[in-house]
Design a protein around this motif. Structure first.
Motif, PDB file in Angstrom:
ATOM      1  N   VAL A  12       0.871  -1.180   0.000  1.00 52.21           N
ATOM      2  CA  VAL A  12       0.000   0.000   0.000  1.00 52.21           C
ATOM      3  C   VAL A  12       0.905   1.226   0.000  1.00 52.21           C
ATOM      4  N   PHE A  13       0.769   2.046  -1.029  1.00 56.26           N
ATOM      5  CA  PHE A  13       1.546   3.277  -1.142  1.00 56.26           C
ATOM      6  C   PHE A  13       0.647   4.440  -0.752  1.00 56.26           C
ATOM      7  N   ALA A  14       1.063   5.188   0.260  1.00 57.88           N
ATOM      8  CA  ALA A  14       0.291   6.326   0.754  1.00 57.88           C
ATOM      9  C   ALA A  14       1.073   7.604   0.485  1.00 57.88           C
ATOM     10  N   THR A  15       0.480   8.533  -0.228  1.00 53.21           N
ATOM     11  CA  THR A  15       1.193   9.773  -0.538  1.00 53.21           C
ATOM     12  C   THR A  15       0.675  10.935   0.296  1.00 53.21           C
ATOM     13  N   CYS A  16       1.587  11.847   0.572  1.00 49.76           N
ATOM     14  CA  CYS A  16       1.243  13.093   1.263  1.00 49.76           C
ATOM     15  C   CYS A  16       2.227  14.156   0.807  1.00 49.76           C
ATOM     16  N   ARG A  17       1.879  15.406   1.020  1.00 49.62           N
ATOM     17  CA  ARG A  17       2.719  16.494   0.509  1.00 49.62           C
ATOM     18  C   ARG A  17       4.022  16.639   1.276  1.00 49.62           C
ATOM     19  N   ASN A  18       4.045  16.215   2.527  1.00 46.30           N
ATOM     20  CA  ASN A  18       5.248  16.358   3.346  1.00 46.30           C
ATOM     21  C   ASN A  18       5.444  15.102   4.185  1.00 46.30           C
ATOM     22  N   THR A  19       6.361  14.249   3.782  1.00 46.05           N
ATOM     23  CA  THR A  19       6.594  12.997   4.510  1.00 46.05           C
ATOM     24  C   THR A  19       7.248  13.230   5.874  1.00 46.05           C
ATOM     25  N   GLY A  20       7.714  14.453   6.109  1.00 46.45           N
ATOM     26  CA  GLY A  20       8.272  14.768   7.416  1.00 46.45           C
ATOM     27  C   GLY A  20       7.228  15.175   8.427  1.00 46.45           C
ATOM     28  N   ASP A  21       5.984  15.270   7.976  1.00 44.90           N
ATOM     29  CA  ASP A  21       4.900  15.709   8.858  1.00 44.90           C
ATOM     30  C   ASP A  21       3.663  14.845   8.606  1.00 44.90           C
ATOM     31  N   CYS A  22       3.786  13.567   8.875  1.00 48.39           N
ATOM     32  CA  CYS A  22       2.663  12.639   8.664  1.00 48.39           C
ATOM     33  C   CYS A  22       2.671  11.578   9.768  1.00 48.39           C
ATOM     34  N   LYS A  23       2.561  12.046  11.007  1.00 49.94           N
ATOM     35  CA  LYS A  23       2.696  11.170  12.171  1.00 49.94           C
ATOM     36  C   LYS A  23       1.716  10.000  12.144  1.00 49.94           C
ATOM     37  N   ASP A  24       0.479  10.247  11.726  1.00 54.86           N
ATOM     38  CA  ASP A  24      -0.511   9.176  11.716  1.00 54.86           C
ATOM     39  C   ASP A  24      -0.100   8.050  10.769  1.00 54.86           C
ATOM     40  N   LEU A  25       0.421   8.428   9.609  1.00 50.78           N
ATOM     41  CA  LEU A  25       0.910   7.413   8.678  1.00 50.78           C
ATOM     42  C   LEU A  25       2.119   6.681   9.253  1.00 50.78           C
ATOM     43  N   ASP A  26       3.015   7.437   9.897  1.00 47.87           N
ATOM     44  CA  ASP A  26       4.195   6.811  10.518  1.00 47.87           C
ATOM     45  C   ASP A  26       3.772   5.793  11.575  1.00 47.87           C
ATOM     46  N   ASP A  27       2.730   6.125  12.335  1.00 44.97           N
ATOM     47  CA  ASP A  27       2.246   5.204  13.371  1.00 44.97           C
ATOM     48  C   ASP A  27       1.702   3.910  12.746  1.00 44.97           C
ATOM     49  N   ILE A  28       1.003   4.045  11.616  1.00 47.97           N
ATOM     50  CA  ILE A  28       0.480   2.860  10.932  1.00 47.97           C
ATOM     51  C   ILE A  28       1.629   2.007  10.411  1.00 47.97           C
ATOM     52  N   LYS A  29       2.638   2.661   9.873  1.00 48.76           N
ATOM     53  CA  LYS A  29       3.769   1.948   9.293  1.00 48.76           C
ATOM     54  C   LYS A  29       4.528   1.123  10.343  1.00 48.76           C
ATOM     55  N   GLU A  30       4.544   1.599  11.573  1.00 54.66           N
ATOM     56  CA  GLU A  30       5.216   0.844  12.642  1.00 54.66           C
ATOM     57  C   GLU A  30       4.596  -0.533  12.847  1.00 54.66           C
ATOM     58  N   LYS A  31       3.313  -0.656  12.502  1.00 50.76           N
ATOM     59  CA  LYS A  31       2.601  -1.919  12.706  1.00 50.76           C
ATOM     60  C   LYS A  31       2.413  -2.713  11.412  1.00 50.76           C
ATOM     61  N   HIS A  32       2.621  -2.059  10.271  1.00 55.94           N
ATOM     62  CA  HIS A  32       2.352  -2.720   8.993  1.00 55.94           C
ATOM     63  C   HIS A  32       3.488  -2.443   8.021  1.00 55.94           C
ATOM     64  N   ASP A  33       4.300  -3.456   7.790  1.00 55.76           N
ATOM     65  CA  ASP A  33       5.458  -3.239   6.924  1.00 55.76           C
ATOM     66  C   ASP A  33       5.103  -3.249   5.440  1.00 55.76           C
ATOM     67  N   ASN A  34       3.818  -3.455   5.114  1.00 56.99           N
ATOM     68  CA  ASN A  34       3.401  -3.371   3.709  1.00 56.99           C
ATOM     69  C   ASN A  34       3.018  -1.949   3.306  1.00 56.99           C
ATOM     70  N   LEU A  35       3.195  -0.989   4.219  1.00 56.12           N
ATOM     71  CA  LEU A  35       2.909   0.412   3.923  1.00 56.12           C
ATOM     72  C   LEU A  35       4.171   1.138   3.491  1.00 56.12           C
ATOM     73  N   HIS A  36       4.048   1.900   2.402  1.00 57.28           N
ATOM     74  CA  HIS A  36       5.144   2.712   1.885  1.00 57.28           C
ATOM     75  C   HIS A  36       4.648   4.160   1.811  1.00 57.28           C
ATOM     76  N   ILE A  37       5.304   5.071   2.495  1.00 55.26           N
ATOM     77  CA  ILE A  37       4.898   6.476   2.522  1.00 55.26           C
ATOM     78  C   ILE A  37       5.750   7.262   1.526  1.00 55.26           C
ATOM     79  N   LEU A  38       5.088   7.913   0.577  1.00 53.40           N
ATOM     80  CA  LEU A  38       5.778   8.624  -0.481  1.00 53.40           C
ATOM     81  C   LEU A  38       5.306  10.072  -0.542  1.00 53.40           C
TER      82      LEU A  38
END
Length: 252
Positions: A34-60
């Motif tokens: 699952v690729f999740a995009t946002c305008r600023n990967t340095g400011d996406c705490k909620d996505l970072d929290d999900i990624k800690e539990k799910h290694d199939n998440l890629h934040i771009l």
């Protein structure tokens, strides 16, 4: 069977909850990536929290109005999915305001159109090679079957994109941009049908988000649950259509 998804505007609201649900599904609906995009990967705490539990998440990182960045994004996804391609592109990133007629400017109209209409079609165009690869990569999905696990483009729209359903006026720029997105959805679905790429426009409902406001009728979590459930049931008869989050047709 590999199944990969990309969600734009995934750092909050509906996009965040779609991402949360997609990464956590199990069984045959489990996404490999699952690729999740946002305008600023340095400011996406909620996505970072999900990624800690799910290694199939890629934040771009992606600003959907920066078309020059699309090739970089496509390459990042391609390096992960390789020959499996991309199966589901959810164009969720959007913008809304309600400038009254006496305050409305052409610049506001253009910006709304850039975000809500031009970005979805140009991003779909950029990812078309990977969507084509996804459409042909799953031998278990043979014949003329069209579904979200083969290849699909989902444009998150709004009931305000309906011209026929407009009984209150206002929201000039937003309504126009979403109606234009619907026109794009209709044409894409027709043009991509021979390649078994399904294209639909989905109204998420009046959701309690920053865009929808606190008076929304449903939560982002409920909206995401309904959307994912609806997407899992779509077939060839649904391509080029406009529906609500339960899969019921909406008037153009």
């Amino acid at each position: 069977m590999a199944f990969s998804v990309l969600v734009t505007g995934a750092n909050r609201g509906i996009g965040l909850e779609l991402t949360r649900r997609l990464v956590s599904q199990s069984g045959t609906d489990q996404a490999k990536h699952v690729f999740a995009t946002c305008r600023n990967t340095g400011d996406c705490k909620d996505l970072d929290d999900i990624k800690e539990k799910h290694d199939n998440l890629h934040i771009l990182e992606l600003d959907v109005t920066d078309e020059a960045s699309y090739p970089r994004l496509v390459k990042q996804v391609e390096q992960v999915v390789k020959g499996d391609g991309l199966n589901l592109l959810i164009n969720n990133a959007g913008f809304a305001n309600n400038q009254p007629l006496h305050e409305l400017t052409s610049e506001q109209m253009r910006h709304m159109y850039d975000v809500n209409c031009i970005a979805p079609i140009m991003l779909t165009k950029a990812f078309l090679p990977l969507l084509r690869a996804g459409s042909h990569a799953n031998p278990d999905l043979s014949g003329e079957i069209m579904c979200w696990k083969r290849a699909a483009v989902v444009n998150i729209n709004s009931r305000m994109g309906s011209i026929a359903d407009n009984g209150m006026g206002k929201f000039y720029a937003y309504r126009a941009s979403k109606a234009a997105q619907n026109a794009v959805t209709r044409s894409l679905g027709i043009d991509l049908r021979p390649e078994r790429i399904l294209v639909v426009s989905v109204d998420p409902g009046w959701v309690q988000t920053r865009m929808g406001g606190p008076n929304g009728k449903i939560s982002p979590e409920e909206s995401a649950r309904r959307i994912v459930s609806t997407l899992s049931k779509l077939g060839p008869e649904h391509t080029s259509t406009y529906m609500d989050n339960l899969g019921e047709p909406l008037p153009w």
